[in-house]
Design an enzyme around this catalytic site. Structure first.
Site, PDB file in Angstrom:
ATOM      1  N   GLU A  36       4.258  12.623  -2.183  1.00 40.93           N
ATOM      2  CA  GLU A  36       3.815  13.033  -0.851  1.00 40.93           C
ATOM      3  C   GLU A  36       4.698  12.509   0.284  1.00 40.93           C
ATOM      4  O   GLU A  36       4.194  11.931   1.264  1.00 40.93           O
ATOM      5  CB  GLU A  36       2.353  12.629  -0.648  1.00 40.93           C
ATOM      6  CG  GLU A  36       1.437  13.279  -1.680  1.00 40.93           C
ATOM      7  CD  GLU A  36      -0.021  12.852  -1.570  1.00 40.93           C
ATOM      8  OE1 GLU A  36      -0.350  12.065  -0.656  1.00 40.93           O
ATOM      9  OE2 GLU A  36      -0.832  13.290  -2.403  1.00 40.93           O
TER      10      GLU A  36
ATOM     11  N   GLU B 181      -0.953  19.070 -10.044  1.00 44.38           N
ATOM     12  CA  GLU B 181      -2.326  18.633  -9.776  1.00 44.38           C
ATOM     13  C   GLU B 181      -3.198  19.824  -9.377  1.00 44.38           C
ATOM     14  O   GLU B 181      -3.758  19.881  -8.289  1.00 44.38           O
ATOM     15  CB  GLU B 181      -2.330  17.571  -8.661  1.00 44.38           C
ATOM     16  CG  GLU B 181      -1.454  16.370  -8.962  1.00 44.38           C
ATOM     17  CD  GLU B 181      -1.460  15.320  -7.858  1.00 44.38           C
ATOM     18  OE1 GLU B 181      -2.470  15.238  -7.112  1.00 44.38           O
ATOM     19  OE2 GLU B 181      -0.464  14.587  -7.731  1.00 44.38           O
TER      20      GLU B 181
END
Length: 574
Positions: free
Chosen positions: A305, A412
């Site tokens: 991220e 994910e």
């Protein structure tokens, strides 16, 4: 009148797809029994004056002085619908002299919505009605399909917009476009991605569920690899949950993804009190300990991220620097040094739904590519992004990422439906969006972020109930993976645990193997075998044959040495 349902068998899919009975109003009874004339206007009746088919149609005449849609208005009987199913509505009509306008609406708000279930479609767009019989259809409305908001609806024909206009309307059809799952049969696809060119994986938290291996053939630890989980207290390392996930992957021959090193969330709280020099040293120590304990990691989320949760110690490991992302470059250099045999990836959310974010993401990737530091691109695809993203946007983003020449990994994935947990909506979203990801040739693998209801990170994303009952999304996914539609190419197909291990100096086969490995090539000075924990295993090597009969099933590292260099590769003992 109701049409009988239609049965479709798709390829080798193991269940039938049954469409709900469609609704057809053809007025052949010669009456409007069950219908409601809300506004009479210049007259509403069943007529034999003109019709598209059969003997009757409905005649509607707008009021001579009215200019409102509802000045002449006819409402259907209640129409049974299925919540979250998609529908097509069509009818045949003509306007005497042409130049007519008709609009359909529903009895109340949210009986029809857009495909995502967010925008009300009570009032459908007006249609220009010509002077000859023609079919008029509502299916793609304002760029979205029509979705049922509940178990029933009533449609209204609003024909009062043009004063004094006469219309004939016939054969109104409400067609359910969404198949239901029925009569499922057992198909031996264990795991789901058996004999596919890419894996379909899932996470392991603190235990391996009994049905895990029924479905999945890749493993990511949910939280166990995060720095704050491993070293919550400085100097006190907790490897138990990470050992569990890693050991299961290696015992089964599954790909293992380590998640994650450099991330601004779930870092240990004590790190913020250290100097920058100490922060850097602690990160290096963490990475080194992981490398020593887990020598056969397949993929690593080196930086997680970067666009949304950049590391809080980024100034200690390079800051922005000359590239704007020097802290990421440092992280990948260190990972390449410590994990020379692992594939190094970057990972982030908010990519699949945003082409601009994807382009910014690619800017980081290209910086890493200049030093050959990155091997793959991870995109998370959580429900808060994917639920609301169109297929067109998904394909656009995948194209942007694929242009880098690197494999893309969906790391994910979860889908909740709308509202969260709605089984029909979740199934429809899986059916629409999962193939877009899976079938893209640059997507090399897909990992779901949980699968058991009540045990997933985001509410409503489970596709198997805690008692083992499969929800519609899982039934569809299992059958899709058993079909030829899922047998798609992966241009980055890896054969690291299937096929022949090759180097310029050696050829080693078969792989997987049960008894012996054959090693062919220049004079071999030494052969060593290590298990998934880095422990050296004693084996006999003679006449180009490595005796592996004594080894337990699982993944091993083979090291072959001669005067010209060393070759390492993985093999699977079955």
């Amino acid at each position: 009148m109701r049409k009988i349902c239609i049965l479709l068998i798709l390829g080798c899919i193991s269940f039938s797809l049954t469409y709900a009975a469609d609704t057809v109003f053809d007025f052949e009874s010669g009456s409007l029994e069950g219908w409601t004339v809300l506004n009479q206007g210049g007259g509403v009746s069943v007529s034999q004056e003109d019709k598209y088919a059969g003997s009757y149609s409905v005649k509607m005449v707008s009021d001579a002085s009215g200019e409102d849609y509802w000045s002449v208005q006819l409402e259907t009987p209640s129409i049974a619908t299925k919540t979250s199913h998609l529908y097509k509505i069509s009818f045949w009509a003509k306007a005497i002299g042409g130049g007519g306008v008709i609009r359909l609406s529903t009895e109340s708000a949210y009986q029809l919505t857009d495909e995502g279930g967010n925008a009300d479609r009570q009032y459908l767009p007006e249609l220009n009605i010509g002077g000859n019989w023609a079919q008029y259809t509502y299916q793609d409305v304002y760029g979205s399909a029509l979705r049922a908001g509940g178990s029933s609806m009533k449609l209204r024909i609003d024909a009062g917009k043009i004063p004094g206009k006469t219309y004939f309307i016939d054969n109104i059809e409400i067609i359910d476009l969404t198949p239901d799952l029925e009569e499922e049969e057992f198909v031996n696809t264990i795991p789901l991605a058996k004999e596919h060119s890419k894996f379909l994986g899932n996470i392991i938290a603190n235990n391996v569920r009994p049905n895990f291996d029924t479905y999945w053939n890749q493993i990511t630890p949910e939280n166990a690899g995060k720095w704050g989980s491993v070293e919550y207290t400085r100097g006190n390392m907790n490897w138990s949950a990470l050992d569990l996930a890693y050991n299961h992957a290696k015992a089964k021959g599954y790909k293992f993804r380590f998640h994650t090193f450099v991330w601004g969330s779930q870092e240990p709280s004590w790190i913020s009190s250290l100097s920058q020099a100490e922060q850097k040293a602690e990160m290096e120590e963490f990475m080194t300990l992981v490398a020593q304990r887990y020598p056969a990691i397949d993929y690593i989320d080196v930086v997680n991220e970067p666009l949304h949760q950049p590391s809080n110690i980024r100034q200690a490991i390079g800051g922005d620097g000359t590239t704007g992302w020097d802290w990421i470059v440092w992280s990948f250099r260190k990972a390449r040094q410590l994990f020379p045999n692992s594939k190094l990836h970057i990972n982030d959310y908010g990519i699949i739904n945003d082409p601009n974010a994807a382009r910014r993401y690619v800017e980081i990737v290209k910086i890493l590519q200049k030093e050959n530091l990155i091997d793959g691109i991870g995109i998370q695809c959580h429900e808060f992004n994917l639920n609301w993203t169109s297929v067109a946007t998904m394909r656009n983003v995948l194209g942007i990422l694929a242009a880098t020449g690197l494999p893309v990994y969906v790391t994910e994935l979860d889908i909740s439906g709308n509202p969260a947990g709605d089984e029909d909506s979740q199934y429809l979203m899986y059916r629409e969006k999962f193939p877009v990801l899976w079938e893209h040739e640059s997507v090399a693998g897909v990992t779901l972020w949980g699968y058991v209801s009540g045990a997933t990170w985001k509410t409503g994303t489970g596709i198997v109930e805690s008692n083992g009952t499969e929800r519609k999304a899982m039934k569809w996914l299992r059958s899709y993976m058993a079909s030829e539609a899922s047998k798609v190419p992966n241009k980055f197909y890896e054969t690291s645990n299937i096929g022949i291990l090759q180097s310029p100096k050696f050829e080693i086969y078969p792989n997987p193997a049960s008894d012996f490995l054959t090693v062919k090539g220049k004079t071999v000075e030494k052969i060593e075998v290590f298990d998934a924990f880095g422990k050296k295993i004693s084996v006999n090597f003679k006449d180009e044959m490595v005796d592996i009969r004594s080894l337990s099933e699982g993944l091993y590292l083979l090291v072959v040495d001669n005067k010209e260099g060393i070759f390492t590769g993985k093999f699977l003992k079955k």
